[in-house]
Write a protein that holds these residues in place. Structure first.
Motif, mmCIF file in Angstrom:
data_model
loop_
_atom_site.group_PDB
_atom_site.id
_atom_site.type_symbol
_atom_site.label_atom_id
_atom_site.label_comp_id
_atom_site.label_asym_id
_atom_site.label_seq_id
_atom_site.Cartn_x
_atom_site.Cartn_y
_atom_site.Cartn_z
ATOM 1 N N VAL A 346 22.181 -7.570 1.193
ATOM 2 C CA VAL A 346 23.399 -6.927 1.689
ATOM 3 C C VAL A 346 24.312 -7.948 2.356
ATOM 4 O O VAL A 346 25.533 -7.922 2.169
ATOM 5 N N ARG A 347 23.742 -8.866 3.093
ATOM 6 C CA ARG A 347 24.561 -9.884 3.762
ATOM 7 C C ARG A 347 25.337 -10.720 2.741
ATOM 8 O O ARG A 347 26.529 -11.005 2.946
ATOM 9 N N VAL A 348 24.705 -11.098 1.653
ATOM 10 C CA VAL A 348 25.397 -11.878 0.619
ATOM 11 C C VAL A 348 26.582 -11.102 0.061
ATOM 12 O O VAL A 348 27.681 -11.654 -0.127
ATOM 13 N N LEU A 349 26.394 -9.816 -0.204
ATOM 14 C CA LEU A 349 27.487 -9.005 -0.745
ATOM 15 C C LEU A 349 28.628 -8.889 0.257
ATOM 16 O O LEU A 349 29.807 -8.963 -0.104
ATOM 17 N N LEU A 350 28.287 -8.686 1.518
ATOM 18 C CA LEU A 350 29.328 -8.559 2.544
ATOM 19 C C LEU A 350 30.102 -9.862 2.711
ATOM 20 O O LEU A 350 31.330 -9.860 2.875
ATOM 21 N N GLU A 351 29.400 -10.982 2.681
ATOM 22 C CA GLU A 351 30.081 -12.274 2.803
ATOM 23 C C GLU A 351 30.946 -12.550 1.577
ATOM 24 O O GLU A 351 32.054 -13.096 1.702
ATOM 25 N N ALA A 352 30.459 -12.155 0.407
ATOM 26 C CA ALA A 352 31.255 -12.356 -0.810
ATOM 27 C C ALA A 352 32.545 -11.546 -0.751
ATOM 28 O O ALA A 352 33.605 -11.997 -1.209
ATOM 29 N N GLY A 353 32.460 -10.344 -0.189
ATOM 30 C CA GLY A 353 33.650 -9.503 -0.103
ATOM 31 C C GLY A 353 34.759 -10.116 0.720
ATOM 32 O O GLY A 353 35.945 -9.851 0.491
ATOM 33 N N GLU A 354 34.391 -10.935 1.684
ATOM 34 C CA GLU A 354 35.407 -11.568 2.519
ATOM 35 C C GLU A 354 36.170 -12.660 1.783
ATOM 36 O O GLU A 354 37.204 -13.136 2.263
ATOM 37 N N LEU A 355 35.661 -13.065 0.645
ATOM 38 C CA LEU A 355 36.343 -14.091 -0.154
ATOM 39 C C LEU A 355 37.341 -13.495 -1.137
ATOM 40 O O LEU A 355 38.121 -14.227 -1.757
ATOM 41 N N MET A 356 37.312 -12.161 -1.313
ATOM 42 C CA MET A 356 38.243 -11.527 -2.248
ATOM 43 C C MET A 356 39.628 -11.454 -1.627
ATOM 44 O O MET A 356 39.788 -11.203 -0.427
ATOM 45 N N THR A 357 40.631 -11.647 -2.451
ATOM 46 C CA THR A 357 42.010 -11.649 -1.972
ATOM 47 C C THR A 357 42.590 -10.241 -1.969
ATOM 48 O O THR A 357 42.100 -9.337 -2.638
ATOM 49 N N ALA A 358 43.686 -10.092 -1.224
ATOM 50 C CA ALA A 358 44.409 -8.819 -1.230
ATOM 51 C C ALA A 358 44.914 -8.498 -2.629
ATOM 52 O O ALA A 358 44.932 -7.338 -3.051
#
Length: 478
Positions: A346-358
């Motif tokens: 879950v942590r990996v997915l949450l951290e990956a989400g922060e890299l997505m742009t608007a």
């Protein structure tokens, strides 16, 4: 054909134990005083003690709370004040759903000290209907996964329960709850329901309020029932619907009688059979069982119509493009404060989400809007769409991938979400029900999808099917 014994209405598996009653059967038995709520709840609590060491479905069992509620229900019913079919019936709640005074852990160490101050809307409505809460069921951590590793499949302990409502599905399948509630963001009600051989209903987006329910992705989250029969799902849904201004997505839908009748004649019903997407990369046993079930709908009078699923190539990127950044936004503060308390996946997915742009997120929202429009057009030509719920049955715990006949390799999570995601993106109602087993004895599910707020139609079709086939019954205790 005559209805199967399951629907007459008594035990789901022929057992004389009250825990084996369907919801409709339990309601009838309580109403006619053949059984008391106390006897029913005690039977379910004993069943939990019997199966839980193998199953791992519950975060916590609220036995004292349940027995007190059962005694209250018995007194009310004896005093001539019945509240309806849920009165005195044992229920489990996915541990994302707040009940005042109880922890809501989301099956995560992040929530270890949490305790709800108020009831969620759905918990309050079930309590008002007289349902008895026997415990909180496990979810994949914060609903962000498709396996629920804490919980075993009800039919084979070495296989996954599915997720994220794995505890809710396994509990119903094993007789450890008469019904449960789950949540569905990418398939989290329907995937575990299919893998455990029970019924799961994801209602239309906005039909069931989500106030007091921990969010995964606000624009995709749904709450709905997991039950043993389609009729049971209709009974629970009727208690949950209704506008709540505390949920911005909640809608004021017109009153509907969701309970399907005894009629199995489907003459005039148009059933869409996808010519693309839903039968691509699907296990042959799953496809065969679902096509046989579709054939049964035709035998009951439905007319089959081939349909093309629009924008199929955009389903998965749209699903992940919406869910991942919304989940990361919800967890932003705690991810920074206590990152080590999250599970690694879950942590990996949450951290990956922060890299997505608007821009990525807005493109996903635009794609969703176009997909919703295209599905509305497609659903003008049919009343329901019938398809597999998941492309393969429950895999062995820890198995990371599946290799298809064309040589392509897919992660298990991607495989399980692939066929369930379209109904979340478009918001249409989707019902899954068991339609067979594979050679290993694992359940196979078919989903019926309808027009927005067309729950009555999909429930009618599913109920007609299940009344004319043998019931799967309860999973074994050992």
């Amino acid at each position: 054909m005559q209805p199967h014994e399951q629907h007459k209405p008594y035990q789901a598996d022929g057992s004389d134990e009250p825990y084996a009653l369907t919801l409709a059967g339990a309601a009838e038995a309580v109403r006619t005083r053949r059984i008391s709520p106390v006897e029913l709840v005690d039977s379910v609590l004993k069943r939990i003690e019997q199966v839980e060491p193998r199953l791992g479905a519950f975060v916590t069992v609220t036995a004292d709370h349940a027995r007190e509620a059962a005694r209250k229900a018995e007194a009310e019913i004896s005093g001539g004040a019945p509240r309806g079919p849920l009165h005195g019936v044992p229920a489990g709640l996915k541990d994302l759903i707040d009940v005042a005074g109880m922890p809501t852990t989301a099956s995560s160490r992040v929530r270890a000290r949490h305790r709800a101050e108020t009831d969620s809307t759905v918990a309050a409505r079930l309590a008002s209907a007289g349902a008895v809460f026997v415990g909180k069921t496990h979810t994949h951590e914060f609903a962000y996964g498709l396996t629920t590793p804490q919980t075993a499949n009800a039919w084979a302990r070495e296989r996954v329960a599915g997720g994220s409502s794995g505890g809710s599905a396994a509990a119903v399948a094993a007789g450890a709850a008469t019904f449960t509630l789950g949540t569905d963001t990418g398939g989290s009600i329907r995937v575990p329901a299919a893998l455990n051989g029970v019924v799961g209903l994801k209602p239309t987006y906005g039909l069931v309020p989500r106030y007091g329910v921990t969010s995964l992705a606000w624009s995709l989250d749904h709450v709905g029932p997991l039950t043993r029969t389609v009729e049971d799902a209709a009974l629970v849904l009727a208690a949950l619907v209704g506008h709540d201004p505390r949920d911005p997505a909640s809608v004021a839908a017109p009153p509907v009688d969701y309970r399907p009748g005894a009629e199995t004649d489907l003459t005039g019903l148009r059933v869409g059979v996808p010519g693309n997407y839903y039968f691509d990369r699907v296990d042959p046993e799953v496809e065969a069982s679902v096509r046989r079930a579709i054939g049964r709908l035709e035998e009951l009078g439905a007319r089959l119509v081939e349909v093309e699923i629009p924008m199929a190539r955009y389903v998965q990127p749209t699903q992940w493009g919406l869910m991942v950044p919304e989940a990361s936004a919800y967890h932003e503060r705690t991810l920074r404060a206590v990152p080590g308390l999250y599970g690694a996946d879950v942590r990996v997915l949450l951290e990956a989400g922060e890299l997505m742009t608007a821009g990525d997120y807005l493109r996903a929202q635009r794609a969703r809007t176009l997909m919703q429009q295209a599905w509305r057009e497609m659903l003008k030509t049919v009343d329901v769409i019938a398809a597999p719920t998941v492309p393969l049955t429950a895999v062995e715990s820890g198995r990371p991938t599946v290799t298809w006949g064309d040589g392509s390799v897919e992660s298990v999570s991607d495989a399980y979400v692939r066929l369930s995601a379209p109904a979340d993106i478009t918001g249409v109602p989707s019902l899954t029900l068991p339609v067979g087993r594979d050679a290993a004895g694992m359940p196979i599910g078919m989903q019926l999808m309808g027009r927005p707020f067309g729950e009555a139609t999909v429930l009618r079709a599913g109920h007609a099917y299940e009344r004319t086939v043998p019931a799967l019954g309860l999973a074994p205790a050992a």
